[in-house]
Design an enzyme around this catalytic site. Structure first.
Site, short mmCIF file in Angstrom:
data_model
loop_
_atom_site.label_atom_id
_atom_site.label_comp_id
_atom_site.label_asym_id
_atom_site.label_seq_id
_atom_site.Cartn_x
_atom_site.Cartn_y
_atom_site.Cartn_z
N GLY A 140 -13.84 -5.06 5.90
CA GLY A 140 -14.75 -5.58 6.91
C GLY A 140 -15.11 -7.05 6.78
O GLY A 140 -15.94 -7.56 7.52
N ARG A 190 -23.48 -2.83 -3.43
CA ARG A 190 -24.86 -2.65 -3.92
C ARG A 190 -24.98 -1.33 -4.67
O ARG A 190 -25.67 -1.25 -5.69
CB ARG A 190 -25.85 -2.69 -2.76
CG ARG A 190 -26.06 -4.08 -2.20
CD ARG A 190 -27.53 -4.27 -1.81
NE ARG A 190 -27.79 -5.57 -1.24
CZ ARG A 190 -28.32 -6.57 -1.93
NH1 ARG A 190 -28.62 -6.44 -3.22
NH2 ARG A 190 -28.55 -7.73 -1.35
N GLY A 248 -8.53 -8.27 5.31
CA GLY A 248 -7.50 -7.50 5.98
C GLY A 248 -7.25 -8.06 7.36
O GLY A 248 -6.58 -9.08 7.53
N LYS A 304 0.81 -1.22 0.00
CA LYS A 304 0.00 0.00 0.00
C LYS A 304 0.84 1.27 0.00
O LYS A 304 1.83 1.36 0.73
CB LYS A 304 -0.89 0.04 1.25
CG LYS A 304 -2.02 -0.98 1.26
CD LYS A 304 -2.88 -0.79 2.49
CE LYS A 304 -3.82 -1.94 2.77
NZ LYS A 304 -4.93 -2.04 1.81
#
Lengths: 313, 194
Positions: free
Chosen positions: A233, A184, A254, A100
């Site tokens: 999450g 979504r 993660g 990252k």
């Protein structure tokens, strides 16, 4: 740009020259993400964790100084990992290694490219370095993945050269709700655009803040031009299968693995649930006796100013 | 689609199986995803896609796929493996130890060009095709050694990157990532439509 032997946007062998080796083309960059599809990319902070991830069937690992849950707890400025740590992890495994950089921190990205990482995540998990600009990703041979909450954000990143998209979710929470919301939203946006006639697209480009050419592409094909993973999450096999059934191409996990009671077992279970995401019997089997999941955080407990998904635009 | 269209199973444990399914559909074949042994019973040809070969090998072992795959290929099922698929078909890899089908008498070196920054595309001449194919190599494997039964259809820098051994074809590169369908057509041509 010397290593990009052609412009990344240029059509196939426009010069007509034979046997020209082209590195860092759009197809080569997006192609690696295509190969990761249906797989699980796991955050790791040591070479040992990377080996556990590879043995569990991870398709790639994300080399980090700290997982998002610890970054959240630790506070302060979160930066690119120590290059030595990234190299140790690259040495330890044969699967692709990602790392990252901060949003807008193109020098961290240059460093990661020079180390030879296989993908750079310009990530909201780290502290942003530029509030106005994301990295010009076309300037790199190494491909980039970026987070997005909706179609406009995804297309802005792709317009800057991202070769892979992931939902932002809310990292380090072990709470899948935000990843679901973002996926979504993305699906709803794409479905709306793909029913639009040409005369409506410019207004949609204005409203979404998306490049019109990429929006036309969506209207034609009904899908993003790059692979889209779920992230932020995901903590259980059922979470991973949920995101796959919602139409993601694969998942990032993660903190969910190495913050749980038995990382190796949970890692294997999430890999199997991702492949067999439409088979509830297999998901039931692999979800049994996994030990303690990471402790989750309710999204309402996080003040808006501390939500990582609000970083970047 | 008529019932005589060849049925092509694409191993769908992980990787870019969707691109292979789209490629065979364009050619009028009937594609299907293969994840468990009984999915193999209703197909005439097989594709093992690109992906992460350690992941595919691990899942194939866990779900009892290695032996059924080996048996179908040995019994003559036309098979194409691309990149990770080539590795998985090989008889050995030069580094490490991972589950392999072993239907292709070849020793394969994984990530032979290095990391992603060394991935590339090139126009490649292929035996039996008039014009070159656009070959996309992504963290690609190279063949180190081949057995006598293996025919080399294309080479890069003197190393085989497209080989055929009876009913088995394997490429280091990814024909499924381009719009050129000639290599998929070669697979379909080898299916006897009953």
């Amino acid at each position: 740009m010397e290593s990009n032997s052609t412009d990344a946007m240029s059509p196939d062998a426009a010069s007509g020259e034979r046997n020209v080796v082209e590195h860092g083309t759009k197809r080569v960059k997006t192609g690696l993400a295509e190969m990761l599809k249906g797989g699980v990319i796991m955050d790791v902070v040591t070479a040992e964790q990377a080996t556990i991830a590879q043995e569990a069937g991870a398709v790639a690992v994300m080399a980090l100084e700290r997982v998002p849950a610890d970054i959240r707890k630790h506070g302060g400025v979160a930066r690119m990992a120590d290059p030595n740590k990234v190299e140790e992890i690259m040495e330890a495994v044969s699967i692709p290694v990602m790392a990252k950089s901060r949003i807008g921190h193109f020098v961290e990205a240059q460093v990661l490219q020079s180390l030879g990482v296989d993908y750079i995540d310009e990530s909201e998990v780290l502290s942003p370095a530029d509030m106005q600009h994301h990295i010009d990703k076309w300037a790199f041979t190494t491909p980039f993945v970026c987070g997005a909450r909706n179609l406009g954000e995804a297309l802005r990143r792709i317009g800057e050269g991202a070769a892979m998209i992931r939902t932002k979710g809310e990292p380090g929470t072990g709470n899948v709700v935000e990843a679901v919301t973002h996926m979504r939203q993305m699906t709803a946006d794409i479905s709306r655009v793909s029913t639009m006639t040409d005369d409506l697209l410019m207004a949609a480009a204005r409203d979404l803040g998306a490049p019109i050419d990429l929006l036309r592409d969506i209207a034609d094909t009904g899908r993003l031009p790059v692979v889209n993973f779920a992230a932020g999450g995901i903590a259980t096999p059922a979470d991973a299968a949920l995101m796959m059934q919602l139409g993601c191409d694969g998942v990032f996990v993660g903190s969910g693995i190495f913050k749980s009671g038995d990382p190796a077992v949970r890692a294997r279970a999430i890999v199997e649930a991702t492949t067999f995401h439409r088979d509830p019997q297999i998901i039931a089997k692999v979800s049994s006796n996994l030990g303690e999941p990471m402790v989750g955080i309710d999204i309402d407990e996080i003040p808006e100013s501390q939500r990582m998904q609000e970083r970047g635009w | 689609m008529t019932s005589s269209a060849p049925r092509v199973g694409v191993l769908a444990l992980q990787g870019d199986f969707r691109e292979h399914l789209a490629a065979v559909a364009e050619l009028g074949a009937e594609g299907s995803e293969v994840r468990v042994p009984h999915d193999l019973e209703t197909v005439d040809a097989l594709i093992i896609p690109g992906g992460e070969s350690t992941t595919i090998g691990r899942l194939a072992t866990l779900y009892g796929m290695i032996e059924p795959l080996r048996k179908h290929i040995e019994h003559g099922m036309p098979t194409l493996g691309t990149c990770a698929g080539m590795i998985f078909l090989a008889s050995s890899v030069t580094d490490g130890d991972q589950p392999l089908i072993g239907a292709l008498a070849a020793s394969v070196e994984r990530n032979a060009f290095g990391r992603q920054n060394e991935s590339f595309e090139i126009d490649l001449d292929v035996e039996g095709l008039d014009d070159p194919v656009k070959a996309v190599f992504i963290r690609a494997p190279l063949i180190e050694k081949v057995g006598d039964a293996v025919e080399v259809l294309a080479s890069y820098r003197g190393r085989p990157v497209f080989v055929r051994q009876a009913n088995v074809m394997a490429t280091s590169f990814h024909p499924e990532l381009t719009q050129d369908r000639r290599i998929h057509q070669m697979l379909l041509d080898s299916v006897e439509v009953g």
